[in-house]
Design a protein around this motif. Sequence first.
Motif, PDB file in Angstrom:
ATOM      1  N   ASP A  34      25.182  22.258  16.650  1.00 29.86           N
ATOM      2  CA  ASP A  34      25.779  21.502  15.546  1.00 29.86           C
ATOM      3  C   ASP A  34      25.486  20.007  15.674  1.00 29.86           C
ATOM      4  O   ASP A  34      25.129  19.345  14.686  1.00 29.86           O
ATOM      5  CB  ASP A  34      27.285  21.727  15.499  1.00 29.86           C
ATOM      6  CG  ASP A  34      27.639  23.155  15.086  1.00 29.86           C
ATOM      7  OD1 ASP A  34      26.761  23.841  14.531  1.00 29.86           O
ATOM      8  OD2 ASP A  34      28.785  23.564  15.333  1.00 29.86           O
ATOM      9  N   THR A  35      25.651  19.454  16.885  1.00 27.82           N
ATOM     10  CA  THR A  35      25.415  18.019  17.064  1.00 27.82           C
ATOM     11  C   THR A  35      23.943  17.672  16.901  1.00 27.82           C
ATOM     12  O   THR A  35      23.604  16.638  16.318  1.00 27.82           O
ATOM     13  CB  THR A  35      25.905  17.550  18.450  1.00 27.82           C
ATOM     14  OG1 THR A  35      25.303  18.360  19.470  1.00 27.82           O
ATOM     15  CG2 THR A  35      27.408  17.643  18.565  1.00 27.82           C
ATOM     16  N   ALA A  36      23.064  18.524  17.398  1.00 28.39           N
ATOM     17  CA  ALA A  36      21.628  18.267  17.264  1.00 28.39           C
ATOM     18  C   ALA A  36      21.218  18.277  15.798  1.00 28.39           C
ATOM     19  O   ALA A  36      20.485  17.397  15.336  1.00 28.39           O
ATOM     20  CB  ALA A  36      20.828  19.305  18.058  1.00 28.39           C
ATOM     21  N   GLN A  37      21.686  19.279  15.072  1.00 32.01           N
ATOM     22  CA  GLN A  37      21.338  19.371  13.653  1.00 32.01           C
ATOM     23  C   GLN A  37      21.909  18.203  12.853  1.00 32.01           C
ATOM     24  O   GLN A  37      21.219  17.621  12.007  1.00 32.01           O
ATOM     25  CB  GLN A  37      21.850  20.698  13.092  1.00 32.01           C
ATOM     26  CG  GLN A  37      21.112  21.903  13.631  1.00 32.01           C
ATOM     27  CD  GLN A  37      21.815  23.213  13.337  1.00 32.01           C
ATOM     28  OE1 GLN A  37      22.913  23.229  12.757  1.00 32.01           O
ATOM     29  NE2 GLN A  37      21.202  24.319  13.723  1.00 32.01           N
ATOM     30  N   ALA A  38      23.167  17.852  13.133  1.00 29.96           N
ATOM     31  CA  ALA A  38      23.804  16.761  12.402  1.00 29.96           C
ATOM     32  C   ALA A  38      23.128  15.427  12.677  1.00 29.96           C
ATOM     33  O   ALA A  38      22.873  14.639  11.762  1.00 29.96           O
ATOM     34  CB  ALA A  38      25.287  16.689  12.771  1.00 29.96           C
ATOM     35  N   SER A  72      21.543  20.239  27.504  1.00 30.83           N
ATOM     36  CA  SER A  72      20.685  20.799  28.549  1.00 30.83           C
ATOM     37  C   SER A  72      20.874  22.299  28.741  1.00 30.83           C
ATOM     38  O   SER A  72      19.978  22.973  29.258  1.00 30.83           O
ATOM     39  CB  SER A  72      20.917  20.072  29.878  1.00 30.83           C
ATOM     40  OG  SER A  72      22.222  20.321  30.371  1.00 30.83           O
ATOM     41  N   GLY A  73      22.029  22.837  28.336  1.00 32.08           N
ATOM     42  CA  GLY A  73      22.255  24.262  28.516  1.00 32.08           C
ATOM     43  C   GLY A  73      21.729  25.118  27.379  1.00 32.08           C
ATOM     44  O   GLY A  73      21.756  26.347  27.467  1.00 32.08           O
ATOM     45  N   ALA A  74      21.232  24.489  26.334  1.00 30.19           N
ATOM     46  CA  ALA A  74      20.743  25.245  25.181  1.00 30.19           C
ATOM     47  C   ALA A  74      19.409  25.898  25.498  1.00 30.19           C
ATOM     48  O   ALA A  74      18.686  25.500  26.411  1.00 30.19           O
ATOM     49  CB  ALA A  74      20.595  24.316  23.971  1.00 30.19           C
ATOM     50  N   SER A  75      19.083  26.917  24.734  1.00 33.14           N
ATOM     51  CA  SER A  75      17.809  27.601  24.901  1.00 33.14           C
ATOM     52  C   SER A  75      16.648  26.611  24.803  1.00 33.14           C
ATOM     53  O   SER A  75      16.687  25.657  24.024  1.00 33.14           O
ATOM     54  CB  SER A  75      17.655  28.674  23.822  1.00 33.14           C
ATOM     55  OG  SER A  75      16.325  29.145  23.754  1.00 33.14           O
ATOM     56  N   ALA A  76      15.615  26.862  25.585  1.00 31.93           N
ATOM     57  CA  ALA A  76      14.429  25.997  25.534  1.00 31.93           C
ATOM     58  C   ALA A  76      13.799  26.012  24.150  1.00 31.93           C
ATOM     59  O   ALA A  76      13.178  25.029  23.735  1.00 31.93           O
ATOM     60  CB  ALA A  76      13.412  26.446  26.578  1.00 31.93           C
ATOM     61  N   LYS A  77      13.952  27.124  23.429  1.00 33.87           N
ATOM     62  CA  LYS A  77      13.359  27.251  22.101  1.00 33.87           C
ATOM     63  C   LYS A  77      14.440  27.088  21.040  1.00 33.87           C
ATOM     64  O   LYS A  77      14.737  28.007  20.271  1.00 33.87           O
ATOM     65  CB  LYS A  77      12.638  28.586  21.974  1.00 33.87           C
ATOM     66  CG  LYS A  77      11.479  28.735  22.953  1.00 33.87           C
ATOM     67  CD  LYS A  77      10.817  30.094  22.851  1.00 33.87           C
ATOM     68  CE  LYS A  77       9.697  30.230  23.886  1.00 33.87           C
ATOM     69  NZ  LYS A  77       9.054  31.567  23.801  1.00 33.87           N
ATOM     70  N   SER A  78      15.039  25.915  21.038  1.00 34.26           N
ATOM     71  CA  SER A  78      16.088  25.583  20.073  1.00 34.26           C
ATOM     72  C   SER A  78      16.015  24.099  19.783  1.00 34.26           C
ATOM     73  O   SER A  78      15.371  23.335  20.523  1.00 34.26           O
ATOM     74  CB  SER A  78      17.470  25.944  20.625  1.00 34.26           C
ATOM     75  OG  SER A  78      17.822  25.089  21.698  1.00 34.26           O
ATOM     76  N   LEU A  79      16.674  23.661  18.726  1.00 33.85           N
ATOM     77  CA  LEU A  79      16.667  22.232  18.389  1.00 33.85           C
ATOM     78  C   LEU A  79      17.307  21.393  19.490  1.00 33.85           C
ATOM     79  O   LEU A  79      16.707  20.401  19.924  1.00 33.85           O
ATOM     80  CB  LEU A  79      17.348  22.001  17.049  1.00 33.85           C
ATOM     81  CG  LEU A  79      17.384  20.544  16.569  1.00 33.85           C
ATOM     82  CD1 LEU A  79      15.984  19.972  16.459  1.00 33.85           C
ATOM     83  CD2 LEU A  79      18.113  20.455  15.227  1.00 33.85           C
ATOM     84  N   PRO A  80      18.517  21.719  19.977  1.00 34.72           N
ATOM     85  CA  PRO A  80      19.074  20.911  21.068  1.00 34.72           C
ATOM     86  C   PRO A  80      18.228  20.996  22.334  1.00 34.72           C
ATOM     87  O   PRO A  80      18.099  20.012  23.063  1.00 34.72           O
ATOM     88  CB  PRO A  80      20.473  21.498  21.281  1.00 34.72           C
ATOM     89  CG  PRO A  80      20.429  22.855  20.676  1.00 34.72           C
ATOM     90  CD  PRO A  80      19.466  22.752  19.532  1.00 34.72           C
TER      91      PRO A  80
END
Length: 212
Positions: A34-38, A72-80
């Motif tokens: 959510d924060t990355a997208q926003a 840092s805990g998000a999937s490597a293949k994601s926006l965050p």
Amino acid sequence: MAADFHRPTKLPPGMFDDFIGGADPAHLNRAAHDTAQALLARVRADPDPEIVARLIAYTDRHGIDAIAELWSGASAKSLPGALWRIYLLRTLIGQDAETLSLAYRRSTEMSHTIDQVVAGAASPAGPAEIRELADRVLHGVFTGDFAVALERAAAFARVTATGFTSLADDADASDSVHHDRSAALTRRALRLTELGDELTACAKLWRRDALD
């Protein structure tokens, strides 16, 4: 973003191995997405130069801790995950520009590849040029073609990885005393290669409108 400033966190060499290439956590915090997208949507919709400059230099003033906690805990293949890796790469360059520029130059001296063209570092690429490249890549994340920015970062990672592999071979060939240094350089090359692959995958997903 945190209102209080603190000293930028210094990453010891071993932490590079921990941050890049390790297994992603089993559960992802939706807040990271959510924060990355926003953040990306807001800045790209209205790329105020002052705000963009502050975001580029954010880790210089605040350290990388807050970004690590968010993304840092998000999937490597994601926006965050992609944003985390871009900020991490810039932080690593800022803290060890001399070594990374040496590895980058070594690679360019060995061969000429399309990755060198895509990365777009000035030649000869010294510490100042590598830092400038990191800033330009992050600037492109917020104001340019997002996929191109990811591809430039990925290309830089691959070129530098090739240079670290060559430096590791030199250390290994000199004498056994340098074995530990050779192993450390080889690990950095591996992590940078993985980073390049992850950012390339993110760029492809973004072009398909599938990078969550």
